[in-house]
Design an enzyme around this catalytic site. Structure first.
Site, PDB file in Angstrom:
ATOM      1  N   ASP A  21      -2.572  10.150   3.752  1.00 24.96           N
ATOM      2  CA  ASP A  21      -4.572   9.775   3.159  1.00 24.96           C
ATOM      3  C   ASP A  21      -4.861  10.902   4.379  1.00 24.96           C
ATOM      4  OD1 ASP A  21      -6.453   9.066   3.748  1.00 24.96           O
ATOM      5  OD2 ASP A  21      -5.471   7.167   5.283  1.00 24.96           O
TER       6      ASP A  21
ATOM      7  N   GLU B   5      -9.541   3.774   1.875  1.00 21.34           N
ATOM      8  CA  GLU B   5      -8.539   3.810   0.379  1.00 21.34           C
ATOM      9  C   GLU B   5      -8.032   2.847   0.279  1.00 21.34           C
ATOM     10  OE1 GLU B   5      -7.556   5.531   2.586  1.00 21.34           O
ATOM     11  OE2 GLU B   5      -5.571   5.001   3.154  1.00 21.34           O
TER      12      GLU B   5
ATOM     13  N   ASP C  91       1.575   6.142   5.390  1.00 22.88           N
ATOM     14  CA  ASP C  91       0.714   5.484   4.979  1.00 22.88           C
ATOM     15  C   ASP C  91       0.821   4.664   3.597  1.00 22.88           C
ATOM     16  OD1 ASP C  91      -1.889   4.479   5.243  1.00 22.88           O
ATOM     17  OD2 ASP C  91      -3.102   5.424   4.225  1.00 22.88           O
TER      18      ASP C  91
ATOM     19  N   LYS D 217       0.614  -1.300   0.436  1.00 22.09           N
ATOM     20  CA  LYS D 217      -0.289  -0.057  -0.111  1.00 22.09           C
ATOM     21  C   LYS D 217       0.811   1.364   0.159  1.00 22.09           C
ATOM     22  CE  LYS D 217      -3.103   2.756   3.072  1.00 22.09           C
ATOM     23  NZ  LYS D 217      -4.351   2.798   3.994  1.00 22.09           N
TER      24      LYS D 217
ATOM     25  N   ASP E  79     -12.305   7.325   3.608  1.00 16.06           N
ATOM     26  CA  ASP E  79     -10.958   6.891   3.972  1.00 16.06           C
ATOM     27  C   ASP E  79     -10.455   5.356   4.411  1.00 16.06           C
ATOM     28  OD1 ASP E  79      -8.776   7.612   5.526  1.00 16.06           O
ATOM     29  OD2 ASP E  79     -10.207   7.494   7.749  1.00 16.06           O
TER      30      ASP E  79
ATOM     31  N   LYS F 253     -10.709  13.561   7.698  1.00 17.93           N
ATOM     32  CA  LYS F 253     -10.242  12.807   9.145  1.00 17.93           C
ATOM     33  C   LYS F 253      -9.897  13.770   9.802  1.00 17.93           C
ATOM     34  CE  LYS F 253      -6.822   8.789   8.022  1.00 17.93           C
ATOM     35  NZ  LYS F 253      -6.935   7.713   8.633  1.00 17.93           N
TER      36      LYS F 253
ATOM     37  N   ARG G 195      -7.591  -0.411   1.073  1.00 19.76           N
ATOM     38  CA  ARG G 195      -8.148  -1.791   0.157  1.00 19.76           C
ATOM     39  C   ARG G 195      -8.604  -2.105  -0.955  1.00 19.76           C
ATOM     40  NH1 ARG G 195     -12.565  -2.280   5.006  1.00 19.76           N
ATOM     41  NH2 ARG G 195     -11.469  -0.707   5.746  1.00 19.76           N
TER      42      ARG G 195
HETATM   43  N1  BES Z   1      -4.349   4.661   6.756  1.00 19.33           N
HETATM   44  C1  BES Z   1      -5.763   4.355   7.336  1.00 19.33           C
HETATM   45  C2  BES Z   1      -5.196   3.221   8.601  1.00 19.33           C
HETATM   46  C3  BES Z   1      -3.820   3.791   9.445  1.00 19.33           C
HETATM   47  C4  BES Z   1      -5.364   4.602  10.785  1.00 19.33           C
HETATM   48  C5  BES Z   1      -2.995   3.374   9.733  1.00 19.33           C
HETATM   49  C6  BES Z   1      -4.658   4.969  12.299  1.00 19.33           C
HETATM   50  C7  BES Z   1      -2.214   3.746  10.409  1.00 19.33           C
HETATM   51  C8  BES Z   1      -2.966   4.647  11.926  1.00 19.33           C
HETATM   52  C9  BES Z   1      -7.048   4.114   6.549  1.00 19.33           C
HETATM   53  O1  BES Z   1      -6.952   4.163   5.337  1.00 19.33           O
HETATM   54  C10 BES Z   1      -7.560   4.031   7.184  1.00 19.33           C
HETATM   55  O2  BES Z   1      -7.831   5.406   7.563  1.00 19.33           O
HETATM   56  N2  BES Z   1      -8.675   3.183   7.088  1.00 19.33           N
HETATM   57  C11 BES Z   1      -9.908   3.188   8.243  1.00 19.33           C
HETATM   58  C12 BES Z   1     -11.122   2.348   7.806  1.00 19.33           C
HETATM   59  C13 BES Z   1     -12.437   2.901   8.118  1.00 19.33           C
HETATM   60  C14 BES Z   1     -12.463   4.045   7.967  1.00 19.33           C
HETATM   61  C15 BES Z   1     -13.084   1.836   7.819  1.00 19.33           C
HETATM   62  C16 BES Z   1      -9.625   3.777   9.898  1.00 19.33           C
HETATM   63  O3  BES Z   1      -9.066   2.348  10.394  1.00 19.33           O
HETATM   64  O4  BES Z   1     -10.349   4.208  10.357  1.00 19.33           O
HETATM   65 ZN    ZN Z   2      -4.807   4.643   4.675  1.00 20.36          ZN
HETATM   66 ZN    ZN Z   3      -7.579   5.711   5.164  1.00 17.55          ZN
END
Ligand code: BES
Ligand code: ZN
Ligand code: ZN
Length: 497
Positions: A267, A346, A285, A262, A344, A274, A348
């Site tokens: 992000d 993204e 990220d 990834k 967010d 966010k 996946r």
């Molecule tokens: N890059 C983030 C995940 C992340 C969060 C990595 C904190 C490192 C530290 C990912 O893209 C994301 O934002 N995931 C969301 C998914 C949710 C919307 C289902 C998350 O984990 O909040």
């Molecule tokens: Zn991310």
């Molecule tokens: Zn994200």
């Protein structure tokens, strides 16, 4: 940095600060290591007089025979391990540098249970080099830190017969530490510098240096070719996405590995923005991509007898007038459609295209690395990578490689009962559940749809790729996790065949 191996007694090698190890516990004569130092009772008395206990990573710097000696705690004898050696070497090298010295001498310990001299030497050099890493290219160091650097490390083995093994271990550690440092540089680098285009250029440069195959698919072509996941994520950004495929293919490969990374260079969450707090951290990220690229470099440098294909989706997730919107439906490379209910989620989306692309290589194993979910940070914190796979053999091998490198993995279930939460009413899949339950696992279930037919494992490194607290061989910031783990996995793979 010069690294050399010599044989003899550590106390006799006059090459910078001599580093001794000390076990924690009662004040026994054999507490100081290597054991030859037991023949130096004066040193032992000095250590005792300093009130030194030998707790892991405790240090004391002492004058001895007109030289400087650094004693570093190894912890309890029962807990001796290669990880203790890495930490000891990291602590030692950093301490020696901070005190203004330029050279140090480290013992290759031969205590029972530590393993062969090659492994111990490797651990020592890994720990020292990784501990000395710092990201200082964007600032001027304060006066007192300028010029503080280590020029040479000497390893000392007690038996001449161990020299060649120690040299081999040290050389391997240098390659690995350089690869990890490269990954750390990319991850620590801010997103205005480390763009998708920058990563693509780094891949091209590596390919040129190491004579690897490299294919970069730029954004307009991704649109034409149907990489809907990556395109949907990238379309809000002024930085064009880059799909990077870099391949190391030695003549006599015993196995094929597809490594997917990834590579979200920033992000922001996109339109599902966010919160501001800690958003700056989201430059990390792309840690999965960094690990994959650095692993391909290390594999090629070490001439691993395996074909290794790095597949990286590099893109930036930003809101704008052209960004994808909650509710949009995109069509991935596989043909499956996805309702994007949260922009967010993204990672996946881009990985869906990477994993589908990986199938064309018919890999013996596909492994993806991704800072995928905040839920994984909550579940496992900074000590364990989330592992999800249905392949028992791959799980066992990743587990072993994790223990050996201390880049440990912890398995979460990938049971089919978690799958329906990712189904959409109007598309094949949705990109988030509507309950928020089991966020790490449901993300993996989404990925599984695109990895069908390959032996595949998903590694969620959201909690382990970045650290806010310094560790003996990991400074604050990027960890560079995944490189040593993947190399270990691939090495063990063919060792068993
Ligand atoms: N890059 C983030 C995940 C992340 C969060 C990595 C904190 C490192 C530290 C990912 O893209 C994301 O934002 N995931 C969301 C998914 C949710 C919307 C289902 C998350 O984990 O909040
Ligand atoms: Zn991310
Ligand atoms: Zn994200």
């Amino acid at each position: 940095m010069r690294i050399q191996v010599r044989s003899g007694q550590l106390g006799q090698v006059r090459d910078g600060v001599q580093v001794f190890a000390a076990l924690e516990g009662e004040r026994r004569a054999e507490r100081l290591l290597p054991s030859s130092s037991a023949r130096d009772p004066a040193l032992r008395r000095l250590v005792d007089a300093a009130g030194f206990r030998g707790a892991a990573n405790e240090t004391v710097l002492l004058p001895r025979n007109g030289r400087w000696v650094l004693v570093v705690g190894l912890g309890k004898e029962a807990d001796l391990s290669l990880e203790r050696v890495r930490q000891l070497a990291g602590t030692a090298a950093k301490t020696v540098r901070a005190k203004g010295f330029r050279r140090l001498t480290l013992p290759v310990l031969s205590q029972r249970g530590l393993g062969l001299p090659a492994s111990v030497a490797q651990a020592a050099i890994e720990g020292a080099l990784l501990g000395l890493y710092r990201y200082d290219r964007l600032k001027q160091l304060p006066k007192h830190e300028q010029g503080r650097r280590i020029d040479a490390i000497t390893l000392v083995v007690e038996r001449v017969g161990d020299m060649a093994h120690a040299k081999r271990g040290a050389a391997k550690a240098e390659v690995l530490a350089q690869a990890v440092a490269l990954a750390r540089d990319w991850i620590n680098g801010p997103s205005n510098l480390i763009t998708p285009t920058f990563l693509a250029n780094q891949a091209r440069a590596l390919a040129r240096q190491l004579r690897l195959k490299c294919r970069v698919i730029p954004f307009p072509q991704l649109k034409r070719l149907g990489f809907g996941g990556i395109v949907g994520v990238a379309q809000g950004s002024a930085h064009p996405a880059q799909f990077i495929v870099i391949e190391y293919a030695p003549r006599r490969a015993k196995a094929t590995f597809a490594l997917c990374g990834k590579g979200i260079t920033f992000d922001s969450g996109g339109l599902s923005l966010k919160p501001a707090a800690k958003m700056e951290q989201m430059k990390y990220d792309m840690s999965g991509a960094a690990a994959v690229l650095a692993t391909v470099k290390a594999a090629a440098t070490l001439r691993l007898p395996a074909r290794v294909i790095g597949i990286i989706a590099a893109a930036e997730n930003l809101p704008s007038g052209t960004a994808q919107k909650p509710g949009d439906v995109l069509k991935t490379l596989s043909g499956k459609t996805v309702e994007v209910l949260n922009t967010d989620a993204e990672g996946r989306l881009v990985l869906a295209d990477c994993l589908h692309y990986a199938k064309r290589f018919k890999p013996d194993a596909a492994v993806d690395l991704a800072t995928l979910t905040g839920a994984c940070v909550i579940a496992l914190g900074g000590e364990a990578i989330g592992l999800m796979t249905k392949d028992e053999r791959l799980a066992a091998r990743l587990n072993q490689a994790g223990k050996a490198t201390y880049e440990r993995v912890w398995r979460l279930p990938l049971w089919d009962e978690y799958g329906p939460a990712m189904k959409s009413d109007i598309a094949d899949l949705r990109n988030v559940t509507n309950t928020g339950e089991a966020g790490t696992i449901t993300a993996a279930k989404f990925l599984e749809e695109f990895a069908a037919g390959m032996p595949w494992a998903h590694l969620d490194i959201a909690g382990t790729a970045w650290t806010e607290k310094e560790k003996p061989y990991v400074p604050k910031g990027a960890v560079g996790i995944g490189v040593r783990l993947l190399i270990e996995l691939m090495e063990r793979w063919h060792a068993e065949r």
